[in-house]
Every structure is written in structure tokens, then in C-alpha cells.
Write a protein that holds these residues in place. Structure first.
Motif, short mmCIF file in Angstrom:
data_model
loop_
_atom_site.label_atom_id
_atom_site.label_comp_id
_atom_site.label_asym_id
_atom_site.label_seq_id
_atom_site.Cartn_x
_atom_site.Cartn_y
_atom_site.Cartn_z
N ASN A 184 15.76 -11.03 3.88
CA ASN A 184 16.26 -10.82 5.23
C ASN A 184 16.11 -9.36 5.66
OD1 ASN A 184 17.71 -12.21 7.48
ND2 ASN A 184 19.22 -10.62 7.08
N PHE A 185 16.33 -8.44 4.72
CA PHE A 185 16.21 -7.01 5.02
C PHE A 185 14.76 -6.65 5.34
CE2 PHE A 185 16.44 -2.44 3.34
CZ PHE A 185 16.94 -1.97 4.55
N ALA A 186 13.83 -7.22 4.57
CA ALA A 186 12.41 -6.96 4.83
C ALA A 186 12.02 -7.47 6.22
CB ALA A 186 11.56 -7.62 3.76
N ALA A 187 12.50 -8.65 6.58
CA ALA A 187 12.20 -9.21 7.90
C ALA A 187 12.81 -8.35 9.00
CB ALA A 187 12.72 -10.64 7.99
N LEU A 188 14.02 -7.85 8.77
CA LEU A 188 14.69 -6.99 9.75
C LEU A 188 13.91 -5.70 9.97
CD1 LEU A 188 17.14 -6.23 11.51
CD2 LEU A 188 18.28 -5.41 9.44
N ILE A 189 13.48 -5.06 8.88
CA ILE A 189 12.72 -3.82 9.01
C ILE A 189 11.39 -4.07 9.71
CG2 ILE A 189 11.49 -2.03 7.72
CD1 ILE A 189 13.65 -2.07 5.65
N ALA A 190 10.68 -5.13 9.30
CA ALA A 190 9.37 -5.42 9.88
C ALA A 190 9.47 -5.69 11.37
CB ALA A 190 8.75 -6.61 9.15
N THR A 191 10.48 -6.47 11.78
CA THR A 191 10.62 -6.81 13.19
C THR A 191 11.05 -5.59 14.01
OG1 THR A 191 11.32 -9.03 12.51
CG2 THR A 191 11.68 -8.42 14.80
N SER A 192 12.02 -4.83 13.51
CA SER A 192 12.49 -3.64 14.22
C SER A 192 11.36 -2.62 14.35
CB SER A 192 13.67 -3.01 13.48
OG SER A 192 14.77 -3.88 13.46
N TRP A 193 10.59 -2.44 13.25
CA TRP A 193 9.49 -1.49 13.30
C TRP A 193 8.44 -1.93 14.31
CZ3 TRP A 193 4.34 -2.56 12.27
CH2 TRP A 193 3.48 -1.46 12.36
N THR A 194 8.12 -3.22 14.37
CA THR A 194 7.14 -3.72 15.33
C THR A 194 7.54 -3.40 16.76
OG1 THR A 194 6.45 -5.54 13.86
CG2 THR A 194 6.01 -5.80 16.21
N ILE A 195 8.79 -3.67 17.10
CA ILE A 195 9.27 -3.39 18.46
C ILE A 195 9.22 -1.89 18.73
CG2 ILE A 195 11.21 -3.59 20.05
CD1 ILE A 195 12.17 -5.99 18.40
N TRP A 196 9.72 -1.09 17.77
CA TRP A 196 9.71 0.37 17.95
C TRP A 196 8.28 0.89 18.10
CZ3 TRP A 196 7.34 4.39 15.50
CH2 TRP A 196 7.78 5.67 15.83
N HIS A 197 7.39 0.43 17.23
CA HIS A 197 6.01 0.94 17.19
C HIS A 197 5.27 0.65 18.49
CE1 HIS A 197 2.18 2.06 15.38
NE2 HIS A 197 1.66 0.95 15.88
N ILE A 198 5.35 -0.58 18.98
CA ILE A 198 4.62 -0.92 20.20
C ILE A 198 5.19 -0.17 21.40
CG2 ILE A 198 4.03 -2.81 21.78
CD1 ILE A 198 4.05 -4.69 19.38
N ASN A 199 6.50 -0.11 21.50
CA ASN A 199 7.13 0.61 22.61
C ASN A 199 6.79 2.10 22.57
OD1 ASN A 199 9.02 0.84 24.89
ND2 ASN A 199 10.36 1.86 23.43
#
Length: 452
Positions: A184-199
Motif C-alpha cells: 500500500n505504501f508503494a502504491a501511495l508513493i507511486a500515485t502521489s509522485w505521478t500527480i506531483w511530477h505531471i503537475n
């Protein structure tokens, strides 16, 4: 105003001290209490709702810890108060989509209480209730790309710091982070990073060095978790971010040349794959995550894969026999044990782990909540994603595309796990959906401007 802030700070300190008196083991509960108290102060006194939402999201990561017990029941009045102050600042009584979402979930809960189709686990419904209230509160804020960047930057660096500290201090092979689960932590980091990175990339809120540094930190933290899901999420996020970058540039330059766009996307994807293979070669074979991937590459099934197959089959069996209401939250484990026991004559079944949820967000909703619950959640989610699609249609900017990228990642990862519908990420999921729902304010503002 200063006096109110001072009184609230003193009150938080007194509550924290009282919390530690019964046991010094309540560290997570104390930390969460401080964060929730800070969120309350920032929202009510200083009107800093972004920081308030951040404090609530982080504070809700430890929902299932024993030391969280007192804080768990402080959450309800705290979130209810935040919601009340947000409602004072908006014309919520004229907000039809907002009222509709309340009606949908209210009717669903009322049906459950009247019909009582399964053994009710009231703690889970309490968690669902405070999560929904938090979603309602977040959706009354007016979010934009700048606020999104601030929120995710702080949360990401909090997770990076936690990852390194836990990795080097604890003896665990796989870190679980504040979300208490490595996967769950890996999924949280990956999703948060994706949103941050694209924005950050498309809206030019960060330079190349910062973009690269956060990618490296994200990659390292996922290695620490030992979760294969994290790599899938990062790969999906990176490919989608490149797609958005080239597509945005093509639209801005009004070229519309599909051939050139496709070539650039393919070349970039190939480069990512080449870099990924290089990193794979460099990683030591002793790493847990590499060993797990090597097992899958050899065609063998490890315990994680066997467990998922077991719960998927169990979920399908529940959906077949209890299609309307499901088996109910927190009742899945008993059904999983009983289902696998019927095949105990098969030797391999003895090695399949018995698990408490379906490890697939869609199967989990259908098996635990049935068609009725799945329909209620889908209806509210549709209201949120409708606003996102309208926003992207009108703007096509980094803010909207980043939120779409986050959805793409967790919808993909939802095929093999239940993020964000895991108790320790309820708060994050409520925040994300609340941000999507808040886009209706931008739509209405633009409609008013166009009519005037």
C-alpha cells in the motif's frame, strides 16, 4: 484571533499530555493527535485549509494501530468541525452535486441499517463515515495547481524521510511506511509522485534537477518497500507524463501531426525501458524486490501471487452467491478460509495464505458491498470524475492532467490491490476525490464569466 490560536495550542498540548499518561506506547496516537490539532488550528484560526487537509491525511495513516484508539474517536468531531467551518464559507445549500452525493451515501447507509444483510462491523462503517465527511470538507475548498503542488511536495518529502529512517533504523526487510503496509505504501508513493511530477513538469513548477531528484527518491523508497506494484505505478505514471508533455506541446503549436507525436512517444518509452533495464542490472540480486521479480520471471508462483489467486476466486464466489449486498466489510477473511477449505484435498491449497481482502479494488467492492454498495460508490465517484473530464476538456493543463494521471495509476494498481481503499490511505483517497469534486467551482466561475 491570537488569543483563540493560543488557547487551541494549549488545549492540544494538554490533550497530548493526557494521552501519554496511560501508556508511553501511544506514540502514533499522540503524533496523529498533534497533527489533527494542528489541522484544526490552521483551518479554523488561520484559514490555511491546505495545511489542515495535509495534517488530517497524515494523521489518518495510523487508523488501525492500537495506540490510536482515543484519537480515532476524536477524529469525528474534528472533521465535523472542519466541515462546519467550510460550509459557513460556501453556499452549500445551492450545491446540487454536493447534496446529491450526501443523499446517495445516506440512502445506502440507511438501507444497510434497515436490511442488515450481514454481520455489521460498526468500526468499519465509522471509518467510512469519517472518510466521507473528510471528502465533503475537502471538496468545499477551491483547489488549483499551486495548492496541489504545495500539498504533494510536503507529503512526498514526509514519506521520503519516513522511508529512509525506517529502512536504516528497523530490521524489517520491507518497510511499510506510515501506511502500515509495504504494498500500500508503494502504491501511495507511486500515485502521489505521478500527480506531483505531471503537475510540476507541465506547469513548470519545478526544474529538471528537482524533477530528477524526486524520481530517484521515489525509486529508492519503492525499492525499500520491496513491492512490485510500486514499479508498475511509476512506469505507468512516467509514460503518461511523457504522453501529456508531447500532446500538450502539439496542441499548443497547432501541429496536429500524429506521426511525429507517435514517434516521439515511442522513442521516449524505449528510452525509459532501456534505463529501467540498466537499473535492473545494477541492482544487487540480494534485494527482496529483485528476488520476487526473478521468481515471477522464472514462471513460478510465490506466496504473494498464490494468495491473490485465492482471494480473487473467493471474491468471485461471494459475488456469485451474494450479488446484491456482498459479505460485508471485515467479513471477507472467514469466507476466504471457508472457500479454500473446500479445496483442501489439493496439496497446493495448504500453501495459499488466507487474506482479509480481495487484493483487487473492484472485486473487493463487489464482494464486500455488493451491487448496491458498488453502485453508490461508483455514482459518487462519477460525479467527481465528471468534473475532472470537463476541466481537462476546457483547459488541458498540468493541474488537470496530473489528477488524471493519478487516477490512471491507482485504477491500474487496483487490479492487483485495494489502494486507496485501505484504512491507512482512506484519508488520502478522500482528499484526492475531494480535489476532483472541487473542480466544479472553477467550472461555475467560468460559466458565470462567459454569461456576463
Amino acid at each position: 484571533m491570537k488569543l483563540k490560536g493560543f488557547i487551541l495550542i494549549i488545549l492540544s498540548m494538554v490533550l497530548t499530555a493526557a494521552y501519554l499518561l496511560p501508556s508511553s506506547d501511544n506514540f502514533a496516537g499522540v503524533l496523529a493527535l498533534v497533527l489533527i490539532g494542528a489541522a484544526f488550528i490552521f483551518s479554523v484560526v488561520f484559514k490555511q485549509h491546505v495545511i489542515a487537509n495535509l495534517g488530517m491525511v497524515v494523521g489518518m495513516h495510523w487508523l488501525e494501530l492500537e495506540g490510536y484508539f482515543i484519537t480515532l474517536y476524536i477524529l469525528f468531531p474534528a472533521i465535523l468541525t472542519l466541515l462546519f467551518f467550510q460550509m459557513r464559507n460556501t453556499a452549500w445549500y445551492r450545491d446540487k452535486p454536493w447534496l446529491l452525493s450526501i443523499a446517495i451515501m445516506g440512502i445506502y447507509v440507511l438501507l444497510i441499517l434497515v436490511v442488515r444483510p450481514y454481520d455489521l462491523r460498526y468500526t468499519m462503517f465509522y471509518l467510512y463515515g469519517i472518510t466521507f465527511l473528510f471528502f465533503m470538507s475537502v471538496s468545499l475548498n477551491k483547489w488549483d495547481g499551486r495548492l496541489l503542488h504545495i500539498f504533494l511536495s510536503i507529503h512526498l518529502y514526509f514519506m521520503y524521510l519516513w522511508s529512509f529512517v525506517e529502512h536504516f533504523v528497523s530490521d524489517e526487510i520491507r518497510i511499510g511506511g506510515p501506511s502500515l503496509s509495504a504494498t500500500n505504501f508503494a502504491a501511495l508513493i507511486a500515485t502521489s509522485w505521478t500527480i506531483w511530477h505531471i503537475n510540476a513538469w507541465l506547469s513548470k513548477k519545478a526544474g529538471v534537477l528537482l524533477l530528477g531528484a524526486n524520481f530517484v527518491l521515489t525509486f529508492i523508497c519503492i525499492v525499500f518497500t520491496g513491492s512490485r506494484m510500486g514499479f508498475i505505478g511509476v512506469a505507468v505514471g512516467m509514460v503518461f507524463s511523457i504522453f501529456c508533455y508531447f500532446m500538450k506541446n502539439a496542441m499548443a503549436e497547432r501541429r496536429g501531426r500524429i506521426g511525429s507525436f507517435a514517434v516521439k512517444l515511442c522513442v521516449s518509452t524505449a528510452v525509459i525501458l532501456a534505463v529501467g533495464l540498466l537499473i535492473w542490472k545494477v541492482l544487487p540480486d540480494t534485494l527482496y524486490i529483485k528476488q520476487g521479480l526473478l521468481v515471477l520471471a522464472s514462471g513460478k508462483m510465490d506466496n504473494s501471487s498464490l494468495g491473490r489467486i485465492g482471494v480473487w476466486l473467493t471474491a468471485l464466489d461471494i459475488i456469485q452467491h451474494k450479488p446484491i449486498w456482498g459479505c460485508g466489510p471485515r467479513n471477507f477473511l472467514e469466507y476466504n478460509k471457508a472457500f479454500l477449505e473446500t479445496y483442501s484435498a489439493i496439496p497446493m491449497v495448504a500453501f495459499i495464505p488466507r487474506l482479509g481482502h480481495a487484493h483487487n479494488v473492484y472485486l473487493m467492492l463487489l464482494s464486500e458491498q455488493g451491487i448496491v454498495g458498488f453502485g453508490a460508490v461508483s455514482a459518487v465517484s462519477a460525479l467527481c470524475f465528471r468534473e475532472l473530464l470537463i476541466y481537462i476538456k476546457n483547459h488541458w493543463d498540468g493541474f488537470g492532467l496530473s489528477l488524471l494521471g493519478g487516477a490512471l495509476v491507482f485504477f491500474t494498481l487496483g487490479l492487483i490491490d485495494v489502494f486507496p481503499l485501505f484504512p491507512s490511505t482512506f484519508g488520502w483517497g478522500a482528499w484526492y476525490m475531494g480535489v476532483l469534486f472541487s473542480l466544479r467551482f472553477i467550472r461555475r466561475k467560468e460559466q458565470c464569466e462567459s454569461q456576463s
